[in-house]
Design a protein around this motif. Structure first.
Motif, short mmCIF file in Angstrom:
data_model
loop_
_atom_site.label_atom_id
_atom_site.label_comp_id
_atom_site.label_asym_id
_atom_site.label_seq_id
_atom_site.Cartn_x
_atom_site.Cartn_y
_atom_site.Cartn_z
N GLN A 58 3.83 13.58 -13.74
CA GLN A 58 3.04 14.30 -14.73
C GLN A 58 1.56 13.92 -14.69
O GLN A 58 0.72 14.70 -15.11
N SER A 59 1.25 12.76 -14.17
CA SER A 59 -0.13 12.29 -14.26
C SER A 59 -0.98 12.51 -13.01
O SER A 59 -2.17 12.25 -13.05
N PHE A 60 -0.41 12.98 -11.89
CA PHE A 60 -1.24 13.06 -10.68
C PHE A 60 -1.97 14.37 -10.48
O PHE A 60 -2.88 14.45 -9.67
N GLN A 61 -1.65 15.42 -11.19
CA GLN A 61 -2.25 16.74 -10.97
C GLN A 61 -3.78 16.74 -10.99
O GLN A 61 -4.41 17.33 -10.12
N PRO A 62 -4.44 16.09 -11.94
CA PRO A 62 -5.92 16.14 -11.98
C PRO A 62 -6.59 15.56 -10.73
O PRO A 62 -7.72 15.91 -10.41
N TYR A 63 -5.91 14.68 -10.02
CA TYR A 63 -6.54 14.02 -8.87
C TYR A 63 -6.71 14.94 -7.67
O TYR A 63 -7.56 14.70 -6.82
N PHE A 64 -5.92 16.01 -7.59
CA PHE A 64 -6.08 16.96 -6.49
C PHE A 64 -7.51 17.50 -6.45
O PHE A 64 -8.16 17.45 -5.41
N ASN A 65 -7.98 18.02 -7.56
CA ASN A 65 -9.31 18.63 -7.60
C ASN A 65 -10.43 17.59 -7.66
O ASN A 65 -11.46 17.75 -7.01
N MET A 66 -10.22 16.53 -8.43
CA MET A 66 -11.28 15.53 -8.60
C MET A 66 -11.66 14.85 -7.29
O MET A 66 -12.82 14.53 -7.05
N TYR A 67 -10.68 14.62 -6.42
CA TYR A 67 -10.93 13.85 -5.20
C TYR A 67 -10.60 14.61 -3.92
O TYR A 67 -10.66 14.03 -2.85
N GLY A 68 -10.28 15.88 -4.02
CA GLY A 68 -10.02 16.69 -2.84
C GLY A 68 -8.82 16.23 -2.03
O GLY A 68 -8.80 16.36 -0.80
N ILE A 69 -7.81 15.74 -2.70
CA ILE A 69 -6.62 15.24 -2.02
C ILE A 69 -5.76 16.42 -1.59
O ILE A 69 -5.55 17.37 -2.34
N GLU A 70 -5.27 16.37 -0.36
CA GLU A 70 -4.45 17.45 0.19
C GLU A 70 -3.01 17.42 -0.29
O GLU A 70 -2.39 18.45 -0.48
N HIS A 71 -2.48 16.20 -0.45
CA HIS A 71 -1.08 16.06 -0.84
C HIS A 71 -0.88 14.77 -1.63
O HIS A 71 -1.47 13.74 -1.30
N ILE A 72 -0.09 14.86 -2.68
CA ILE A 72 0.34 13.67 -3.42
C ILE A 72 1.84 13.77 -3.63
O ILE A 72 2.34 14.79 -4.10
N GLY A 73 2.53 12.72 -3.27
CA GLY A 73 3.97 12.63 -3.50
C GLY A 73 4.29 11.30 -4.14
O GLY A 73 3.42 10.44 -4.30
N ILE A 74 5.54 11.13 -4.48
CA ILE A 74 5.98 9.87 -5.09
C ILE A 74 6.35 8.87 -4.00
O ILE A 74 7.02 9.21 -3.04
N PHE A 75 5.91 7.64 -4.18
CA PHE A 75 6.22 6.54 -3.27
C PHE A 75 7.17 5.60 -4.00
O PHE A 75 6.95 5.26 -5.16
N GLU A 76 8.22 5.18 -3.32
CA GLU A 76 9.07 4.13 -3.86
C GLU A 76 9.63 3.31 -2.71
O GLU A 76 9.91 3.83 -1.64
N GLU A 77 9.71 2.01 -2.98
CA GLU A 77 10.19 1.10 -1.95
C GLU A 77 10.86 -0.11 -2.61
O GLU A 77 10.33 -0.68 -3.57
N GLU A 78 12.00 -0.46 -2.10
CA GLU A 78 12.72 -1.64 -2.57
C GLU A 78 12.10 -2.85 -1.88
O GLU A 78 11.94 -2.88 -0.67
N GLY A 79 11.72 -3.84 -2.67
CA GLY A 79 11.16 -5.06 -2.12
C GLY A 79 12.22 -6.14 -2.01
O GLY A 79 13.41 -5.89 -2.18
N GLN A 80 11.77 -7.35 -1.75
CA GLN A 80 12.69 -8.48 -1.65
C GLN A 80 13.13 -8.91 -3.04
O GLN A 80 12.40 -8.77 -4.02
N ASP A 81 14.32 -9.47 -3.09
CA ASP A 81 14.90 -9.97 -4.34
C ASP A 81 14.93 -8.88 -5.40
O ASP A 81 15.53 -7.85 -5.19
N ASP A 82 14.24 -9.09 -6.52
CA ASP A 82 14.28 -8.11 -7.61
C ASP A 82 12.98 -7.30 -7.72
O ASP A 82 12.69 -6.73 -8.76
N CYS A 83 12.21 -7.22 -6.65
CA CYS A 83 10.96 -6.45 -6.65
C CYS A 83 11.21 -5.00 -6.25
O CYS A 83 12.04 -4.70 -5.39
N TYR A 84 10.46 -4.11 -6.86
CA TYR A 84 10.55 -2.68 -6.58
C TYR A 84 9.14 -2.12 -6.73
O TYR A 84 8.38 -2.58 -7.59
N TYR A 85 8.77 -1.16 -5.89
CA TYR A 85 7.42 -0.61 -5.91
C TYR A 85 7.50 0.89 -6.13
O TYR A 85 8.25 1.59 -5.45
N LEU A 86 6.71 1.39 -7.08
CA LEU A 86 6.62 2.82 -7.36
C LEU A 86 5.16 3.22 -7.45
O LEU A 86 4.32 2.45 -7.94
#
Length: 101
Positions: free
Chosen positions: A15-43
């Motif tokens: 819900q929060s990434f839409q304004p960045y398309f026009n403000m910064y001329g970004i071609e594509h924005i998607g969601i990033f997620e990655e499981e880290g070591q132990d109990d770490c997770y990145y979003l």
């Protein structure tokens, strides 16, 4: 520590990434997620502009039920270019996009 579901966090990110398309001329924005070591997770986001791809994310702690709690509020930027160093410590997304766009 307050844990949220992965889905709650992803909905907020979407819900929060839409304004960045026009403000910064970004071609594509998607969601990033990655499981880290132990109990770490990145979003966060995967962005593309001018053929360059960046992964922008926050660190989370994952509990046994799959809930996620932010470890801190500092954004990290990773480039797909192996010669570029990761950029760390951004307070907000505006600072991130000013640095990479």
């Amino acid at each position: 520590m307050d844990y949220l579901s992965r889905e709650q966090i992803m909905n907020e990110l979407q819900q929060s990434f839409q304004p960045y398309f026009n403000m910064y001329g970004i071609e594509h924005i998607g969601i990033f997620e990655e499981e880290g070591q132990d109990d770490c997770y990145y979003l966060g986001y995967t962005t593309r502009k001018d053929g360059e791809t960046h992964h922008i994310h926050l660190p989370f702690q994952k509990n046994n039920d799959g809930g996620l709690a932010p470890i801190n509020s500092k954004w990290t930027v990773e480039s797909d270019n192996p010669l570029e160093k990761d950029l760390k410590g951004f307070e907000d997304l505006d600072h991130v996009f000013r640095a990479i766009c």
